[in-house]
Motif scaffolding. Sequence first.
Motif, mmCIF file in Angstrom:
data_model
loop_
_atom_site.group_PDB
_atom_site.id
_atom_site.type_symbol
_atom_site.label_atom_id
_atom_site.label_comp_id
_atom_site.label_asym_id
_atom_site.label_seq_id
_atom_site.Cartn_x
_atom_site.Cartn_y
_atom_site.Cartn_z
ATOM 1 N N GLU A 255 17.559 16.672 3.888
ATOM 2 C CA GLU A 255 17.892 16.710 2.275
ATOM 3 C C GLU A 255 16.060 16.677 1.764
ATOM 4 O OE1 GLU A 255 21.030 15.281 3.967
ATOM 5 O OE2 GLU A 255 19.551 14.587 3.629
ATOM 6 N N GLN A 256 15.543 15.986 2.147
ATOM 7 C CA GLN A 256 14.789 15.969 0.994
ATOM 8 C C GLN A 256 12.909 16.804 2.295
ATOM 9 O OE1 GLN A 256 14.001 11.098 0.604
ATOM 10 N NE2 GLN A 256 14.095 11.952 -2.098
ATOM 11 N N ASP A 257 12.784 17.062 1.446
ATOM 12 C CA ASP A 257 10.914 17.810 1.262
ATOM 13 C C ASP A 257 9.960 16.583 2.104
ATOM 14 O OD1 ASP A 257 9.146 20.022 3.232
ATOM 15 O OD2 ASP A 257 8.864 20.007 0.821
ATOM 16 N N ILE A 258 9.232 16.981 2.624
ATOM 17 C CA ILE A 258 7.801 15.886 2.835
ATOM 18 C C ILE A 258 6.873 17.295 2.882
ATOM 19 C CG2 ILE A 258 6.012 14.904 4.391
ATOM 20 C CD1 ILE A 258 8.817 14.138 6.108
ATOM 21 N N ALA A 259 5.784 16.922 1.325
ATOM 22 C CA ALA A 259 4.334 17.442 1.013
ATOM 23 C C ALA A 259 3.601 17.830 2.088
ATOM 24 C CB ALA A 259 3.965 16.776 0.090
ATOM 25 N N GLU A 260 3.718 19.538 1.915
ATOM 26 C CA GLU A 260 2.932 19.905 3.268
ATOM 27 C C GLU A 260 1.934 19.322 3.700
ATOM 28 O OE1 GLU A 260 2.207 23.169 6.374
ATOM 29 O OE2 GLU A 260 3.892 22.573 4.486
ATOM 30 N N ALA A 261 0.569 18.834 2.537
ATOM 31 C CA ALA A 261 -0.202 17.907 2.511
ATOM 32 C C ALA A 261 -0.025 16.389 3.347
ATOM 33 C CB ALA A 261 -1.014 17.836 1.446
ATOM 34 N N THR A 262 1.277 15.889 2.791
ATOM 35 C CA THR A 262 1.651 14.334 3.386
ATOM 36 C C THR A 262 1.503 14.892 4.908
ATOM 37 O OG1 THR A 262 2.314 13.201 1.114
ATOM 38 C CG2 THR A 262 3.394 12.551 3.199
ATOM 39 N N PHE A 263 2.645 15.594 5.028
ATOM 40 C CA PHE A 263 3.142 16.050 6.765
ATOM 41 C C PHE A 263 1.949 16.261 7.306
ATOM 42 C CE2 PHE A 263 4.211 18.438 10.490
ATOM 43 C CZ PHE A 263 5.226 17.475 10.551
ATOM 44 N N ASN A 264 0.362 16.861 7.373
ATOM 45 C CA ASN A 264 -0.762 17.702 7.318
ATOM 46 C C ASN A 264 -1.448 16.018 7.449
ATOM 47 O OD1 ASN A 264 -0.020 19.475 8.181
ATOM 48 N ND2 ASN A 264 -0.807 20.802 5.933
ATOM 49 N N GLN A 265 -1.151 15.240 6.410
ATOM 50 C CA GLN A 265 -1.605 13.706 7.163
ATOM 51 C C GLN A 265 -1.374 12.695 8.085
ATOM 52 O OE1 GLN A 265 -5.203 13.254 4.615
ATOM 53 N NE2 GLN A 265 -5.448 11.854 7.033
ATOM 54 N N ILE A 266 -0.272 13.371 8.088
ATOM 55 C CA ILE A 266 0.370 11.880 8.749
ATOM 56 C C ILE A 266 -0.026 12.423 10.546
ATOM 57 C CG2 ILE A 266 2.867 11.314 9.640
ATOM 58 C CD1 ILE A 266 4.147 12.115 7.649
ATOM 59 N N CYS A 267 0.087 13.484 10.885
ATOM 60 C CA CYS A 267 -0.213 14.517 12.317
ATOM 61 C C CYS A 267 -1.679 13.875 12.461
ATOM 62 C CB CYS A 267 0.032 16.300 12.207
ATOM 63 S SG CYS A 267 1.758 16.537 11.806
ATOM 64 N N ASN A 268 -2.776 14.106 11.511
ATOM 65 C CA ASN A 268 -3.937 14.134 11.356
ATOM 66 C C ASN A 268 -4.085 12.272 11.820
ATOM 67 O OD1 ASN A 268 -4.962 16.153 11.285
ATOM 68 N ND2 ASN A 268 -5.160 16.820 8.603
ATOM 69 N N ASP A 269 -3.691 11.976 11.123
ATOM 70 C CA ASP A 269 -3.838 9.958 11.196
ATOM 71 C C ASP A 269 -3.223 9.408 12.940
ATOM 72 O OD1 ASP A 269 -4.969 9.881 9.316
ATOM 73 O OD2 ASP A 269 -3.473 9.279 7.721
ATOM 74 N N TYR A 270 -2.071 10.705 13.372
ATOM 75 C CA TYR A 270 -1.255 9.795 14.689
ATOM 76 C C TYR A 270 -2.583 10.194 15.910
ATOM 77 C CZ TYR A 270 2.093 9.208 17.544
ATOM 78 O OH TYR A 270 3.918 9.202 19.781
ATOM 79 N N GLY B 134 1.251 -0.799 0.188
ATOM 80 C CA GLY B 134 -0.668 -0.419 0.168
ATOM 81 C C GLY B 134 0.582 1.150 0.345
ATOM 82 N N ALA B 135 0.201 2.593 -0.389
ATOM 83 C CA ALA B 135 0.464 3.834 -0.705
ATOM 84 C C ALA B 135 1.532 3.962 1.276
ATOM 85 C CB ALA B 135 0.315 4.217 -0.717
ATOM 86 N N THR B 136 0.614 3.810 2.272
ATOM 87 C CA THR B 136 0.837 3.838 3.303
ATOM 88 C C THR B 136 0.632 2.984 4.521
ATOM 89 O OG1 THR B 136 -1.515 4.132 3.973
ATOM 90 C CG2 THR B 136 -0.072 6.714 3.481
ATOM 91 N N MET B 137 1.209 2.979 5.208
ATOM 92 C CA MET B 137 1.179 1.258 6.475
ATOM 93 C C MET B 137 0.487 1.951 8.234
ATOM 94 S SD MET B 137 4.504 -0.588 5.893
ATOM 95 C CE MET B 137 5.552 -0.222 6.782
ATOM 96 N N PRO B 138 -0.701 0.895 8.520
ATOM 97 C CA PRO B 138 -0.815 0.682 9.278
ATOM 98 C C PRO B 138 -0.262 0.442 10.615
ATOM 99 C CG PRO B 138 -2.030 -0.751 8.286
ATOM 100 C CD PRO B 138 -1.132 -0.368 7.626
ATOM 101 N N TRP B 139 -0.346 1.246 11.484
ATOM 102 C CA TRP B 139 0.935 1.316 13.029
ATOM 103 C C TRP B 139 -0.846 1.670 14.010
ATOM 104 C CZ3 TRP B 139 5.971 0.346 12.750
ATOM 105 C CH2 TRP B 139 6.492 0.695 11.444
ATOM 106 N N ARG B 140 -0.653 0.463 15.015
ATOM 107 C CA ARG B 140 -1.467 0.622 16.124
ATOM 108 C C ARG B 140 -0.861 -0.577 17.305
ATOM 109 N NH1 ARG B 140 -6.352 0.977 15.678
ATOM 110 N NH2 ARG B 140 -8.334 0.998 17.639
ATOM 111 N N LEU B 141 -0.516 -0.360 18.314
ATOM 112 C CA LEU B 141 0.232 -0.658 19.149
ATOM 113 C C LEU B 141 0.334 0.292 20.612
ATOM 114 C CD1 LEU B 141 1.357 -3.609 19.382
ATOM 115 C CD2 LEU B 141 3.571 -2.800 19.146
ATOM 116 N N PHE B 142 0.157 -0.766 21.752
ATOM 117 C CA PHE B 142 -0.018 -0.332 22.785
ATOM 118 C C PHE B 142 -0.665 1.474 23.597
ATOM 119 C CE2 PHE B 142 4.334 -1.615 22.935
ATOM 120 C CZ PHE B 142 4.122 -2.629 24.173
#
Length: 290
Positions: free
Chosen positions: A272-287, A137-145
């Motif tokens: 050195e690599q940038d993370i797209a703003e939308a991608t970073f925001n989605q990571i935050c929203n999913d955490y 998949g394009a993303t992977m779930p993480w769920r523990l503790f």
Amino acid sequence: MPEAPSIAWNGISLDAPPEWEPSILERDFMRLEQDGRPVAELKWRRVQGRFSARKHIRKLDRAFGRADIREASPGPAWIEAAESLRASGLGVTLLEWEDSVGAVLHSPATGLAVLAQFPRPVAGAPVLASLRDHWGGATMPWRLFGIRARVPSDFLLDTFRFHPGRYGLEFRRPKRSVSVDARPGDFRRGPGASLVLERHAPADAMLAKQGFETWIEENYRKVIVGTETKDTNMIYWKGIQKRFLRFSLRHQGRVWRDPAANAVFAVYAHGEQDIAEATFNQICNDYGAV
């Protein structure tokens, strides 16, 4: 939307009873216990090229000496679990040895190989049937503790910690692609981007004698680079750190307080690599908290 699995870790997920808790956790190994007794062990990694379950079984049999690991049909529940896994795209070979039942699983699509073991009389067939491979998949779930996250699949797990009061997951996305069986030493160095997810708790005790902004300043001043945006329960930053005769480093991060979870969560990235703003925001929203 399907119900989230109870455990998701480094490319695999499964639904386990709430009484089953991780007692040993590595990047590619997990032991689950109930009341101090092992109920399941899973070991996995991605492999390149062809995979032979029979060769793997013979290797295991030699490694364990008198275990007498063999292909088997342990019973209807296990056969049904195997059929369910095959329907999801996994190759399955059921096993028996000594006082355990298990399976060797392989995904031709992603290279994932899994060895699962359940000591008798544990009713492990439904748990085995629930195992899923997320490497495709394009993303992977993480769920523990008690935490949940969803991270782009090209960010590979580097290190992790689950200490009382502080959890942390650190990922690395190398600039150059690496082999499917890459280990941290293969992608830790060189250009790329690092991503860190943290959780601090209990927030009420941490912040009892100081404000939220003061606490952030004491704990995150070394990673905050660039323009800061502050809110009542959140701070966000983004900036570029220029370096002499080297590529500039790009920084971004967010730290926020979740009163309902009585915790403070943080996501920050640099490299050195940038993370797209939308991608970073989605990571935050999913955490956050489960």
